[in-house]
Design a protein around this motif. Sequence first.
Motif, PDB file in Angstrom:
ATOM      1  N   LEU A 222       0.779  -1.283  -0.095  1.00 10.75           N
ATOM      2  CA  LEU A 222       0.011  -0.170   0.034  1.00 10.75           C
ATOM      3  C   LEU A 222       0.976   1.176  -0.194  1.00 10.75           C
ATOM      4  O   LEU A 222       2.031   1.203   0.435  1.00 10.75           O
ATOM      5  CB  LEU A 222      -0.864   0.027   1.294  1.00 10.75           C
ATOM      6  CG  LEU A 222      -2.222  -0.838   1.329  1.00 10.75           C
ATOM      7  CD1 LEU A 222      -3.068  -0.741  -0.237  1.00 10.75           C
ATOM      8  CD2 LEU A 222      -1.681  -2.562   1.440  1.00 10.75           C
ATOM      9  N   TYR A 223       0.200   2.454  -0.697  1.00 13.48           N
ATOM     10  CA  TYR A 223       0.999   3.826  -0.575  1.00 13.48           C
ATOM     11  C   TYR A 223       0.302   4.785  -0.816  1.00 13.48           C
ATOM     12  O   TYR A 223       0.841   6.042  -0.724  1.00 13.48           O
ATOM     13  CB  TYR A 223       2.027   3.540  -2.174  1.00 13.48           C
ATOM     14  CG  TYR A 223       1.111   3.335  -3.415  1.00 13.48           C
ATOM     15  CD1 TYR A 223       0.531   4.163  -3.796  1.00 13.48           C
ATOM     16  CD2 TYR A 223       1.370   1.781  -3.682  1.00 13.48           C
ATOM     17  CE1 TYR A 223      -0.157   4.065  -5.185  1.00 13.48           C
ATOM     18  CE2 TYR A 223       0.636   1.700  -5.053  1.00 13.48           C
ATOM     19  CZ  TYR A 223      -0.235   2.417  -5.753  1.00 13.48           C
ATOM     20  OH  TYR A 223      -0.736   2.419  -6.758  1.00 13.48           O
ATOM     21  N   SER A 224      -0.761   4.944  -0.841  1.00 12.03           N
ATOM     22  CA  SER A 224      -1.628   6.055  -0.802  1.00 12.03           C
ATOM     23  C   SER A 224      -3.152   6.055  -0.202  1.00 12.03           C
ATOM     24  O   SER A 224      -3.664   5.066  -0.457  1.00 12.03           O
ATOM     25  CB  SER A 224      -1.810   6.379  -2.336  1.00 12.03           C
ATOM     26  OG  SER A 224      -2.536   7.626  -2.385  1.00 12.03           O
ATOM     27  N   ILE A 225      -3.465   6.973   0.682  1.00 14.47           N
ATOM     28  CA  ILE A 225      -4.838   7.015   1.106  1.00 14.47           C
ATOM     29  C   ILE A 225      -5.628   8.251   0.592  1.00 14.47           C
ATOM     30  O   ILE A 225      -4.950   9.211   0.607  1.00 14.47           O
ATOM     31  CB  ILE A 225      -4.761   7.177   2.694  1.00 14.47           C
ATOM     32  CG1 ILE A 225      -3.993   5.860   3.236  1.00 14.47           C
ATOM     33  CG2 ILE A 225      -5.922   7.151   3.410  1.00 14.47           C
ATOM     34  CD1 ILE A 225      -3.695   6.109   4.786  1.00 14.47           C
ATOM     35  N   VAL A 226      -6.892   8.114   0.345  1.00  8.69           N
ATOM     36  CA  VAL A 226      -7.721   9.133  -0.139  1.00  8.69           C
ATOM     37  C   VAL A 226      -9.037   9.251   0.701  1.00  8.69           C
ATOM     38  O   VAL A 226      -9.267   8.133   1.120  1.00  8.69           O
ATOM     39  CB  VAL A 226      -7.988   9.093  -1.517  1.00  8.69           C
ATOM     40  CG1 VAL A 226      -6.638   9.333  -2.328  1.00  8.69           C
ATOM     41  CG2 VAL A 226      -8.631   7.593  -1.981  1.00  8.69           C
ATOM     42  N   GLY A 227      -9.648  10.306   0.858  1.00 10.59           N
ATOM     43  CA  GLY A 227     -10.565  10.600   1.874  1.00 10.59           C
ATOM     44  C   GLY A 227     -10.883  11.688   2.098  1.00 10.59           C
ATOM     45  O   GLY A 227     -10.218  12.829   1.932  1.00 10.59           O
ATOM     46  N   ASN A 228     -11.936  12.109   2.806  1.00  9.39           N
ATOM     47  CA  ASN A 228     -12.195  13.389   3.526  1.00  9.39           C
ATOM     48  C   ASN A 228     -11.922  13.443   4.974  1.00  9.39           C
ATOM     49  O   ASN A 228     -12.181  12.690   5.909  1.00  9.39           O
ATOM     50  CB  ASN A 228     -13.662  13.719   3.354  1.00  9.39           C
ATOM     51  CG  ASN A 228     -13.889  13.661   1.753  1.00  9.39           C
ATOM     52  OD1 ASN A 228     -13.233  14.296   1.047  1.00  9.39           O
ATOM     53  ND2 ASN A 228     -15.119  13.227   1.548  1.00  9.39           N
ATOM     54  N   ASN A 229     -11.280  14.461   5.300  1.00  5.85           N
ATOM     55  CA  ASN A 229     -10.972  14.633   6.677  1.00  5.85           C
ATOM     56  C   ASN A 229     -10.231  13.530   7.412  1.00  5.85           C
ATOM     57  O   ASN A 229     -10.569  13.055   8.374  1.00  5.85           O
ATOM     58  CB  ASN A 229     -12.165  14.960   7.778  1.00  5.85           C
ATOM     59  CG  ASN A 229     -13.065  16.261   7.062  1.00  5.85           C
ATOM     60  OD1 ASN A 229     -12.652  17.073   6.842  1.00  5.85           O
ATOM     61  ND2 ASN A 229     -14.491  15.748   6.936  1.00  5.85           N
ATOM     62  N   LEU A 230      -8.875  13.319   6.894  1.00  8.99           N
ATOM     63  CA  LEU A 230      -8.382  12.182   7.196  1.00  8.99           C
ATOM     64  C   LEU A 230      -7.443  12.587   8.458  1.00  8.99           C
ATOM     65  O   LEU A 230      -6.817  11.673   9.078  1.00  8.99           O
ATOM     66  CB  LEU A 230      -7.264  11.626   6.170  1.00  8.99           C
ATOM     67  CG  LEU A 230      -8.232  11.034   4.894  1.00  8.99           C
ATOM     68  CD1 LEU A 230      -7.287  10.689   3.695  1.00  8.99           C
ATOM     69  CD2 LEU A 230      -9.006   9.968   5.238  1.00  8.99           C
ATOM     70  N   GLY A 231      -7.050  13.739   8.619  1.00  4.86           N
ATOM     71  CA  GLY A 231      -6.197  14.318   9.748  1.00  4.86           C
ATOM     72  C   GLY A 231      -4.890  13.845   9.440  1.00  4.86           C
ATOM     73  O   GLY A 231      -4.060  13.477  10.748  1.00  4.86           O
ATOM     74  N   ILE A 232      -4.318  13.877   8.344  1.00  7.17           N
ATOM     75  CA  ILE A 232      -2.825  13.498   7.750  1.00  7.17           C
ATOM     76  C   ILE A 232      -2.439  14.685   7.092  1.00  7.17           C
ATOM     77  O   ILE A 232      -2.967  15.165   6.175  1.00  7.17           O
ATOM     78  CB  ILE A 232      -2.780  12.088   7.115  1.00  7.17           C
ATOM     79  CG1 ILE A 232      -3.604  11.007   7.940  1.00  7.17           C
ATOM     80  CG2 ILE A 232      -1.469  11.634   6.478  1.00  7.17           C
ATOM     81  CD1 ILE A 232      -3.814   9.581   6.955  1.00  7.17           C
TER      82      ILE A 232
END
Length: 667
Positions: A222-232
């Motif tokens: 794994l290498y990438s996270i997408v979404g809303n309001n992830l806090g990253i």
Amino acid sequence: MASIKEKIASLRDELQEHNYKYYVLDQPSITDYEFDMKLKELQKLEEEHPEFYDPTSPTLRVGGMVTKNFETVAHEHRMYSLENSYSKEDLEDWEKRIQRILGDVPVEFTCELKYDGASISLTYEDGKLVRAVTRGDGFQGDDVTTNIKTIRSVPLQLKGDYPPKFDIRGEIILTLEGFAKMNQERIEAGEDPYMNPRNTASGSLKLQDSALVAQRPLECLLYSIVGNNLGISSQFEMLEKARTWGFKVPTVAKLCKSTEEVMQFADYWDSHRHSMPFETDGVVVKVNSIQQQEELGYTAKSPRWAMAYKFKAEQATTILDKITYQVGRTGAITPVANLEPVLLAGTTVKRASLHNADQIAKLDVREGDTVFVEKGGEIIPKIVGVDFTKRPADSKPTEYITHCPECGTELIRKEGEAQHFCPNDTSCPTQITGRIQHFISRKAMDIEGMGSETVELLFKEGLIANYADLYTLTKEQVVPLERMAEKSAENLVNGVEASKAIPFERVLFALGIRYVGETVAKKLAKAYKNIDALMAASKEELVAVDEIGDRIAESVIAFFSEPTNLEIVNRLKSYGLQFSLSEEQLENQTDKLKGQTFVVSGVFETLSRDELKKLIEDNGGKVASSISSKTSFVVAGDNMGPSKKTKAESLGVPIISEQEFLQKLEA
């Protein structure tokens, strides 16, 4: 009963932890035998007590479910492709483009290895894996959740402080050791070995029996996270967080402060990549700051904040037997080198593109030559040179064809264009069938029950001469055709009928207007709302649309100036195809901001940056990535770059807040 439930829960937790230690951390704490005994104990308890079923149970890793048809699912967040670079100069040019948009601010880069596998998007809700979808065309892919659940490095249940909902992207790969073991077993069973790990991993995802997938040593990196309001706040933090939640995230990643450091990382791994347990073909470089990523945004195809640096391609030599010529649906002629088969980067190469007449002349490539073949980006084979020491004595220079190989029409070459064209777009058989094949393709009208061979057959039998003719086909006409049973004919006719519901932007793409790809078709559909308004648009009006230049505008006007095309469009209208945006798409769309260009910069309170951009576009405005004299307003949030502020002020561009923008819209 309570103790049984507790025992099942305890076993599940224990096995999930052992799974994590073995497949993610590579630090097993019990033997394989002990693990198998505990798994069998859990399976027995679950069979005896089905009321305690849990979709995240480790027992589901063994597979067994059969998927007849993989459902097509739209990605909530589009999966973009990466722009490629092959030199330090490419990376430096990319860095300059970044700095032009961000201004004079420090930029850090996260460098990761580029894994050579099959792309996947995993959706998690409340820490549970709910869906796994292949990349597909980036907008939609196939739901392969049942197969992905068999891969033990994919967590079914997360741990730690994960967000309530997000997508995580990665690659499904086969380790070189696992691939070699699979091939050894195939050879011993008297079967042909697989060609390469990447294609085998990709093919594994579409096996109908998940029990077979479970037998393959697949891994998910794994290498990438997408979404809303992830806090990253950064890419590097994202990798570290994902690791703590239970994902297998390679530790080969480095934070770099300059392209100089990026190249040191790339050069090191170019010479050390063969020590890795899996195939890698380059380095992915990303702007580390998530805020800067959002500021940079995307082009039509790829993120501006990421770049793939490709390692030097593998090269092989072989004999060029013959040069043939292909005719595309737009009439473009592509010369093709037919080669003596040669093994290159795990696949057998028999053909390579020669691009155009200039390329042939530049390389002085001839039939009978010994040529050097590379895979561009290790995917598409191309000829990069000739071994002149082995050229036959009777060799003759290549004379580029002057007439179309399909219809005999004399070729033309417009000023400023590299390719030759066959101008006979109404009668050249290959152009006609090519346009129809494009029309029925998945990204266009997606007509089920019809493929390229069927199109060729229908054309050959005189049943269709253009794509409008598809809508007059009857089952009775189709049934007598070769390889066409009654059910197949029925599916074909039903598929044509069902395509009438395809939305306007895809119908526009399906028409095959030169230079109008998927993204441009969406822009034009959104700007003009219906086909009549588009057909009436002038060149000046078309160029005013976001990302539409002179070349596209001229092509659109030329297409609708052709009487044959107008007749076909009118026929398609009469058959009931969608030639305007739906009411749902038109909802909340206005022309309030027409003619105005906005640059969005900073972090906002009420709306996300994407929501702001959508509001601008939905109300007829244009979103630009950098400030210029053509910018109407800068919508500024917190942490707006100081250089952007300075540039806006120097050009006299008004800077407005998020609230001022929303008030402007309401007014």
